[in-house]
Write a protein that holds these residues in place. Structure first.
Motif, PDB file in Angstrom:
ATOM      1  N   PHE A 283       0.846  -1.273   0.036  1.00 28.98           N
ATOM      2  CA  PHE A 283      -0.074   0.115  -0.024  1.00 28.98           C
ATOM      3  C   PHE A 283       0.763   1.225   0.094  1.00 28.98           C
ATOM      4  O   PHE A 283       0.365   2.336   0.421  1.00 28.98           O
ATOM      5  CB  PHE A 283      -1.062  -0.174   1.276  1.00 28.98           C
ATOM      6  CG  PHE A 283      -1.756  -1.207   1.242  1.00 28.98           C
ATOM      7  CD1 PHE A 283      -2.800  -1.098   0.473  1.00 28.98           C
ATOM      8  CD2 PHE A 283      -1.904  -2.188   2.299  1.00 28.98           C
ATOM      9  CE1 PHE A 283      -3.953  -2.259   0.277  1.00 28.98           C
ATOM     10  CE2 PHE A 283      -2.772  -3.044   2.442  1.00 28.98           C
ATOM     11  CZ  PHE A 283      -3.661  -3.146   1.393  1.00 28.98           C
ATOM     12  N   ASP A 284       2.063   1.095   0.004  1.00 27.46           N
ATOM     13  CA  ASP A 284       3.262   2.357   0.114  1.00 27.46           C
ATOM     14  C   ASP A 284       2.565   3.401  -0.869  1.00 27.46           C
ATOM     15  O   ASP A 284       2.729   4.589  -0.679  1.00 27.46           O
ATOM     16  CB  ASP A 284       4.572   1.815  -0.531  1.00 27.46           C
ATOM     17  CG  ASP A 284       5.030   1.127   0.871  1.00 27.46           C
ATOM     18  OD1 ASP A 284       4.510   0.778   1.876  1.00 27.46           O
ATOM     19  OD2 ASP A 284       6.386   0.671   0.742  1.00 27.46           O
ATOM     20  N   ASP A 285       2.568   3.348  -2.201  1.00 25.70           N
ATOM     21  CA  ASP A 285       2.036   4.130  -3.142  1.00 25.70           C
ATOM     22  C   ASP A 285       0.610   4.972  -2.948  1.00 25.70           C
ATOM     23  O   ASP A 285       0.732   6.168  -2.796  1.00 25.70           O
ATOM     24  CB  ASP A 285       1.854   3.620  -4.786  1.00 25.70           C
ATOM     25  CG  ASP A 285       3.189   3.173  -5.461  1.00 25.70           C
ATOM     26  OD1 ASP A 285       4.278   3.411  -4.667  1.00 25.70           O
ATOM     27  OD2 ASP A 285       3.106   2.372  -6.315  1.00 25.70           O
ATOM     28  N   ARG A 286      -0.413   4.290  -2.599  1.00 27.05           N
ATOM     29  CA  ARG A 286      -1.572   4.743  -1.991  1.00 27.05           C
ATOM     30  C   ARG A 286      -1.175   5.743  -0.747  1.00 27.05           C
ATOM     31  O   ARG A 286      -1.798   6.713  -0.685  1.00 27.05           O
ATOM     32  CB  ARG A 286      -2.556   3.756  -1.838  1.00 27.05           C
ATOM     33  CG  ARG A 286      -3.922   4.394  -1.552  1.00 27.05           C
ATOM     34  CD  ARG A 286      -4.546   5.172  -2.980  1.00 27.05           C
ATOM     35  NE  ARG A 286      -5.746   5.771  -2.569  1.00 27.05           N
ATOM     36  CZ  ARG A 286      -6.100   6.964  -2.448  1.00 27.05           C
ATOM     37  NH1 ARG A 286      -5.369   7.891  -3.001  1.00 27.05           N
ATOM     38  NH2 ARG A 286      -7.361   7.270  -2.145  1.00 27.05           N
ATOM     39  N   LEU A 287      -0.583   5.106   0.114  1.00 25.94           N
ATOM     40  CA  LEU A 287      -0.341   5.714   1.600  1.00 25.94           C
ATOM     41  C   LEU A 287       0.569   7.039   1.289  1.00 25.94           C
ATOM     42  O   LEU A 287       0.138   8.250   1.894  1.00 25.94           O
ATOM     43  CB  LEU A 287       0.129   4.998   2.449  1.00 25.94           C
ATOM     44  CG  LEU A 287      -0.698   3.909   3.011  1.00 25.94           C
ATOM     45  CD1 LEU A 287       0.188   2.878   3.925  1.00 25.94           C
ATOM     46  CD2 LEU A 287      -1.761   4.379   3.906  1.00 25.94           C
ATOM     47  N   ALA A 288       1.239   7.101   0.289  1.00 23.40           N
ATOM     48  CA  ALA A 288       2.135   8.129  -0.031  1.00 23.40           C
ATOM     49  C   ALA A 288       1.218   9.217  -0.432  1.00 23.40           C
ATOM     50  O   ALA A 288       1.279  10.531  -0.288  1.00 23.40           O
ATOM     51  CB  ALA A 288       3.394   7.941  -1.044  1.00 23.40           C
ATOM     52  N   GLU A 289       0.493   8.966  -1.625  1.00 21.67           N
ATOM     53  CA  GLU A 289      -0.515   9.808  -1.989  1.00 21.67           C
ATOM     54  C   GLU A 289      -1.674  10.324  -0.915  1.00 21.67           C
ATOM     55  O   GLU A 289      -1.788  11.716  -0.780  1.00 21.67           O
ATOM     56  CB  GLU A 289      -1.630   9.030  -3.047  1.00 21.67           C
ATOM     57  CG  GLU A 289      -1.003   8.735  -4.290  1.00 21.67           C
ATOM     58  CD  GLU A 289      -1.875   7.931  -5.134  1.00 21.67           C
ATOM     59  OE1 GLU A 289      -3.102   8.236  -5.043  1.00 21.67           O
ATOM     60  OE2 GLU A 289      -1.421   7.095  -5.829  1.00 21.67           O
TER      61      GLU A 289
END
Length: 112
Positions: A100-106
């Motif tokens: 979920f790293d990309d979504r959490l970064a967003e």
């Protein structure tokens, strides 16, 4: 916040916070699923959300001067997955593995 006080219902327990005796930095949980809690039969405010799942990202100060201080949480993020209780442990493993790293970064950019 008031639900975390003495004689109240905890939001959740933390599962997988410790893995192989070490802090993982991640955890999962879910609301209590009975309509009432305690011997006084108090109404469970989370009953309607009993199928939701919670993911936690726990941040610590890894540069603190002592090992004990490095284990203390400095902040945490809580992710609520509506209807996610049945798969919450799998979601936690995905979270631990960067799923979920990309979504959490967003999302983190949006809240700043």
């Amino acid at each position: 916040m008031s639900l975390q006080a003495k004689n109240s219902l905890n939001l959740t327990g933390l599962k997988d916070y410790f893995v192989n005796g070490a802090l993982s930095g991640f955890a999962y949980g879910y609301p209590y699923d009975k309509p009432t809690y305690s011997a006084k039969e108090r109404a469970n405010p989370f009953f309607e959300c009993r199928e939701d799942g919670f993911l936690f990202v726990v941040h610590q100060n890894h540069e603190a001067p002592t090992p004990e201080a490095r284990q203390l949480p400095t902040e945490f993020e809580m992710i609520v997955l509506q209807g996610g209780k049945c798969l919450i442990s799998a979601y936690c493993k995905a979270l631990m593995n960067g799923g979920f790293d990309d979504r959490l970064a967003e999302l983190r950019k949006q809240i700043k």
